[in-house]
Design an enzyme around this catalytic site. Structure first.
Site, short mmCIF file in Angstrom:
data_model
loop_
_atom_site.label_atom_id
_atom_site.label_comp_id
_atom_site.label_asym_id
_atom_site.label_seq_id
_atom_site.Cartn_x
_atom_site.Cartn_y
_atom_site.Cartn_z
N LYS A 175 0.92 -18.31 -11.03
CA LYS A 175 1.27 -17.52 -12.22
C LYS A 175 0.13 -16.63 -12.68
CE LYS A 175 2.28 -20.09 -15.68
NZ LYS A 175 0.96 -20.10 -16.35
N THR A 177 -2.37 -15.55 -10.92
CA THR A 177 -2.60 -14.54 -9.88
C THR A 177 -1.64 -13.37 -10.06
OG1 THR A 177 -3.38 -16.21 -8.32
CG2 THR A 177 -2.62 -14.13 -7.39
N ARG A 215 -5.38 -17.08 -20.96
CA ARG A 215 -6.00 -18.26 -21.56
C ARG A 215 -7.34 -18.54 -20.89
NH1 ARG A 215 -2.18 -22.88 -20.44
NH2 ARG A 215 -1.95 -21.72 -18.50
N LYS A 219 -6.00 -29.38 -10.69
CA LYS A 219 -5.35 -28.08 -10.83
C LYS A 219 -6.28 -26.92 -10.48
CE LYS A 219 -2.88 -25.26 -14.25
NZ LYS A 219 -3.83 -24.15 -14.35
N ALA A 264 -0.35 -26.61 -22.46
CA ALA A 264 1.03 -26.17 -22.62
C ALA A 264 2.02 -27.33 -22.65
CB ALA A 264 1.41 -25.22 -21.48
N PHE A 289 3.59 -16.09 0.35
CA PHE A 289 2.69 -16.89 1.18
C PHE A 289 2.90 -16.48 2.63
CE2 PHE A 289 2.18 -19.23 -2.62
CZ PHE A 289 1.14 -20.13 -2.47
N TRP A 293 -2.15 -11.60 -4.14
CA TRP A 293 -3.25 -12.43 -3.64
C TRP A 293 -3.97 -11.71 -2.50
CZ3 TRP A 293 -5.38 -14.57 0.65
CH2 TRP A 293 -6.30 -15.60 0.46
#
Length: 559
Positions: free
Chosen positions: A75, A77, A98, A109, A277, A385, A413
């Site tokens: 997200k 990225t 954030r 993470k 969150a 991907f 990416w």
């Protein structure tokens, strides 16, 4: 190359040049070296004033995601790549993100600076200490805890029942051993013995308050009304009664001001605030968002985790409190994550599996429907991907079309902004039509009904089961005048439901609310569903085992 290697090879420009692009003069910055800066109070006030005029602020694009999986969604990225993509097609765009927490960085993470060629930099600084905002929040939170326990020790003038003290200490690390502690042991001069608790710093109500406050005055007002416990007579005690609000606010005077950094493509990004969150409201600060809205024609921001958590709270808490609304929403999805929601094991994700993609898309479909319930135009961003096949991507696009939306392939990416120009063009098209934004519930509903609305409309539950303790507290909050507050649901991020094992799009289940907690300073009621904790633990093999630094101060292994 790894994300950190890509970031380290990038040549940054001075942050003063980045600020100049959006009309912020050098003398309105407080520099933290060459590449990080805080906005001055004077400039913050000017940008707030401009953003207050709907005709002067930019279009707001919210990036959210499908339900997270171990396969990764990307997200942040996509958020960064979309901002770069909009700039690449000639749209003056600012990003608002954030701040990362140290806990996830050393846990499982990782950081929150994007990935590949779509990152904000300096990546290592942002992911670690940055400008000290989270450290200031930790200190402010723990000063409050120390003052509360000192009040108990020094005669307890307010007659606080130590058993009811609800204010927790915090640390910005995943440390499960601190979830439940006993303090004040040792002797008469060592404090009043009582059970206490730690939470991770980003779950602190102080973090939520910093992210929702525009001014120091508002910050102090919110801190003063934090409920810290009850008297022996069962009357609520607020922190303001200790008469130390100013001292706590003094620790936060810099933390309330947004930080300005840059993307790899030298575009401006405000990175500020980071409430959890799945416990708090999961959005960057309102000040960062307002600064971005005042300085860009387009603003790309994100909310934590999936649309059922971060996006819902963005709409029902942050937007509602501040008179703003998204002009469009982006739901980030990956073929890999769709296959996991379709029942494929992680080690099998590299194989084409159209049936699993179709089954897993039910999760995305649910999130699309939810965004439309808010009256917001929505598009799906397929974060590519290398293992994705043309057939799988085409199927996602077909399924999105059947839902009345559109899925756009994103290669941020690998290609940075160039990989998201198609999504950028789609966003320009979507935002040319005004959204019909509305909240999912009205504030005048009883607290219990607000929770039921979220559970049934957003989480697709058939019924809600309240623990008797939770119902009793909800009635008490209403009798105390807190009935008009919004709900902040604390639940797992790994399922639309309360149960992390329920993948895809579960429905027809019972949603349990085991407890509720009043965040009277932040201005919402937290409802705890299922087994959710505000102090995460480390995994068996934490990310920390891969992080190192050499004699030149070059960090490796951070992602």
């Amino acid at each position: 190359m790894t994300d950190i290697e890509i970031a380290q090879k990038n040549v940054m420009v001075p942050v003063t040049e980045v600020a100049e692009k959006i009309g912020i003069a050098k003398d309105q910055l407080e520099l933290y070296g060459n590449y990080k800066a805080k906005i001055s109070f004077k400039e913050l006030q000017a940008l707030q004033s401009k953003a207050a005029d709907k005709n002067q602020r930019g279009k707001l694009i919210l990036v959210t995601a499908m339900t997270p999986t171990a396969a990764g969604e990307g997200k942040s990225t996509v958020t960064i790549a979309l901002g770069d993509g909009l700039n690449k097609i000639g749209k003056k765009t600012v990003i608002a993100l954030r701040e990362p927490s140290l806990g996830p960085c050393f846990g499982v993470k990782g950081g929150a600076c994007g990935g590949g060629y779509a990152q904000v930099v300096p990546m290592e600084d942002i992911n670690l200490h940055f400008t000290g905002d989270i450290h200031a929040i930790t200190a402010a939170n723990n000063l409050m805890a120390a003052l509360i326990d000192n009040h108990l020790q020094q005669g307890n003038e307010l007659n606080i029942d130590p058993r009811t003290v609800s204010w927790k200490r915090c640390v910005d690390l995943n440390d499960r051993a601190l979830r439940n502690v006993v303090i004040g042991l040792g002797g008469r001069i060592d404090g009043v013995p009582r059970e206490s608790h730690f939470q991770i710093s980003v779950a602190s109500e102080i973090m939520a308050i910093v992210c929702l406050s525009k001014t120091i005055s508002e910050l102090k007002e919110r801190i003063s009304r934090i409920t810290i416990g009850q008297t022996y007579g069962k009357e609520d005690v607020t922190f303001g009664q200790l008469k130390c609000t100013g001292a706590v606010a003094a620790l936060l005077k810099d933390a309330i001001r947004p930080n300005l950094v840059q993307t790899l493509e030298k575009n401006p990004a405000f990175v500020h605030g980071g409430p959890f969150a799945n416990i708090a409201h999961g959005c960057n600060s309102i000040n960062a968002t307002l600064c971005a809205l005042a300085s860009g024609d387009y603003v790309v921001t994100e909310a934590g985790f999936a649309a059922d958590l971060g996006a819902e709270k963005f709409m029902d808490i942050k937007c509602r409190m501040n008179g703003i609304a998204p002009d469009a929403a982006v739901i980030v999805a990956t073929v890999r994550a769709l296959k996991m929601h379709g029942g494929v094991l992680k080690q099998e994700l590299g194989k084409e599996n159209l049936e699993a993609v179709k089954a897993g898309f039910e999760n995305v479909k649910c999130h699309i429907e939810n965004m439309k319930k808010f009256g917001v135009n929505v598009v799906v961003a397929v974060n590519k991907f290398i293992s994705d096949t043309d057939a799988e991507i085409s199927l996602v696009q077909q399924l999105a079309k059947e839902c009345g939306s559109e899925a756009v392939l994103c290669e941020g990416w690998e290609k940075g902004g160039e990989g998201t120009t198609a999504l950028a063009e789609k966003i320009v098209q979507l935002t040319s039509t005004p959204s019909q934004f509305k909240n999912i519930y009205e504030l005048d509903l009883p607290l219990e009904k607000k929770i039921e609305t979220l559970a049934k409309e957003i989480y697709r539950a058939e019924r809600v089961e309240f623990d008797s303790k939770a119902l009793k507290k909800l009635k008490a909050y209403e009798s105390q005048g807190y009935g008009n507050l919004p709900i902040c649901m604390a639940k797992t991020q790994n399922s639309i439901s309360h149960d992390k094992t329920k993948l895809g799009a579960p429905k027809g289940y019972t949603f349990p609310v085991r407890d509720v907690q009043l965040y009277s300073g932040a201005g919402f009621v937290v409802a705890f569903a299922g087994d959710i904790v505000d102090m995460p633990g480390l995994p068996k093999v934490p990310s920390a085992v891969n992080i190192d630094v050499d004699d030149d101060g070059i960090i490796s292994g951070l992602f």
